[in-house]
Design an enzyme around this catalytic site. Structure first.
Site, PDB file in Angstrom:
ATOM      1  CE  LYS A 165      -1.407  23.938 -33.681  1.00  0.00           C
ATOM      2  NZ  LYS A 165      -0.305  23.704 -34.562  1.00  0.00           N
ATOM      3  CD  GLU A 181       0.457  17.353 -30.450  1.00  0.00           C
ATOM      4  OE1 GLU A 181      -0.743  17.635 -30.530  1.00  0.00           O
ATOM      5  OE2 GLU A 181       1.355  17.964 -31.084  1.00  0.00           O
TER       6      GLU A 181
END
Length: 399
Positions: free
Chosen positions: A226, A210
């Site tokens: 997410k 990420e």
């Protein structure tokens, strides 16, 4: 105590420079020029300390809109930058109260590197049988984790928060050299920010997919993740069809848009990609790309204050979520849920330290968790956290 200055050969591990997102063509020929280590007990603003230290050692990042200067013969190549979750919370105006499970680790590290003869060699494979990793001791039981999920759902029902990210910790004793184990993390599939950062008595290994923040050609980029499912055809279809995962994801995308807007040129924030499904190890994860033009005069310190801690590992609203995290998580987040990467003139590339492990003199530490919304199922959240940490623990064990 804060340490400033290069480490000597007696304390700096003799390894190739392996900071996440460091230039691949430079790693074998970098030598350490100077180092800053800071802990919250030292006082001061970690973002300002990092920016000032970099400028003092030939890496001025006071204005990220300025063109990168040409490398001179004495110019630094760049620097590894690490901020703990505690440092990120402090930048948001919150002082975490949970005890740190690995207090040997600093809260801010900046290591400036020169081009030159580093005289370092790759980490040798340890003799067979020298590495032993004991059983993992969790900081909370599955029942306690599930109860914390239910507490977040109750807070959502009261209107206190919309979403809170809960993170669990585990530690395992070891014997032998932990660096080869931590180095294995960078080879995990999807580890965009794979690498290792070391210091005197500690080391951090990262396999993060990420992007917390990237600055390239005058543009800010963040890539929040997410939504998780097993990396099967059925898992991919389920992730794409899940209203709960999409709602959780979009909530964080909106939070990241707001964070970038604080330091972006007016009206320039945009979502370039929404809910793309990508693979990390044996998991599908949903990722979006949010970008914006850098505001005039934006420096590294103000950028860090705007985006730390990352919204995908806190929740929304961010300050209310941080208060819940402090109340519900039994130990601090340490090296996880912070930032780790590389900065240079004209370039910032920091990963969010999910899928991250750390070593102190006695134990290895891992962390994993997930975002909790009203539709979360407590037992499913516990299982998801276990699925995220399993590849990290397997790599550390040598499997």
């Amino acid at each position: 105590m804060r340490k400033i200055g290069p480490y000597g050969v007696e304390t700096l591990p003799q390894v190739l420079v392996d900071a996440p997102s460091a230039p691949a063509g430079c790693r074998a020929g970098l030598s350490e020029r100077a180092r800053l280590q800071w802990r919250r007990a030292d006082g001061g603003d970690p973002a300002a300390l990092a920016e000032d230290f970099l400028a003092a050692h030939g890496l001025p990042l006071h204005d990220l809109t300025r063109p990168a200067p040409a490398h001179g013969g004495s110019a630094a190549c760049g620097a590894a930058v690490y901020l703990s979750a505690t440092a990120g919370a402090l930048l948001a105006g919150v002082t975490p109260g949970a005890p740190d499970p690995a207090p040997a680790l600093p809260d801010l590290v900046v290591v400036v590197y020169d081009h030159g003869d580093a005289r370092r060699t790759p980490i040798p494979a340890p003799p067979r049988g020298d590495w032993w990793l004991g059983p993992w001791a969790e900081s909370w039981t599955p029942g306690q984790h599930a109860a914390a999920v239910d507490a977040v759902r109750a807070a959502i029902g009261r209107g206190d928060v919309y979403q809170t990210n809960l993170v669990g910790h585990a530690a395992a004793r070891y014997t032998g050299d932990p660096l080869p184990a931590l180095t294995r993390l960078r080879a995990l599939p999807g580890a965009r920010y794979g690498g290792v950062l070391t210091g005197d008595g500690w080391a951090i290994g990262c396999a993060s997919p990420e992007t917390l923040v990237e600055v390239t050609d005058g543009r800010l980029i963040t890539r929040p993740i997410k939504g998780t499912r097993p990396a099967t055809a059925a898992g991919r279809a389920e992730l794409l069809a899940s209203a709960k995962e999409r709602a959780e994801h979009i909530m964080i995308v909106d939070l990241e848009r707001n964070d970038l807007a604080r330091v972006a040129a007016t009206g320039s924030v945009r979502v370039d990609e929404l809910f793309a499904v990508r693979q990390w190890c044996q998991l599908w994860q949903a990722e979006s790309t949010v970008s914006a033009a850098v505001a005039d005069g934006l420096g590294l310190a103000d950028l860090l204050r705007a985006i730390c801690p990352g919204g995908s590992v806190t929740g929304a609203p961010k300050l209310a979520a941080l208060a819940q995290i402090d109340a519900l998580e039994p130990v601090g987040r340490g090296a996880s849920m912070g930032a780790l990467g590389w900065v240079a003139p004209g370039r910032v590339d920091l990963g969010l330290t999910i899928r991250t492990a750390a070593a102190d003199g006695e134990k290895l530490h891992t962390w994993a968790g997930g975002g909790i919304t009203w539709d979360s199922d407590a037992h499913a959240e516990v299982a998801e956290a276990a699925a995220k940490t399993a590849p990290v623990r397997a790599a550390l064990a040598g499997r």
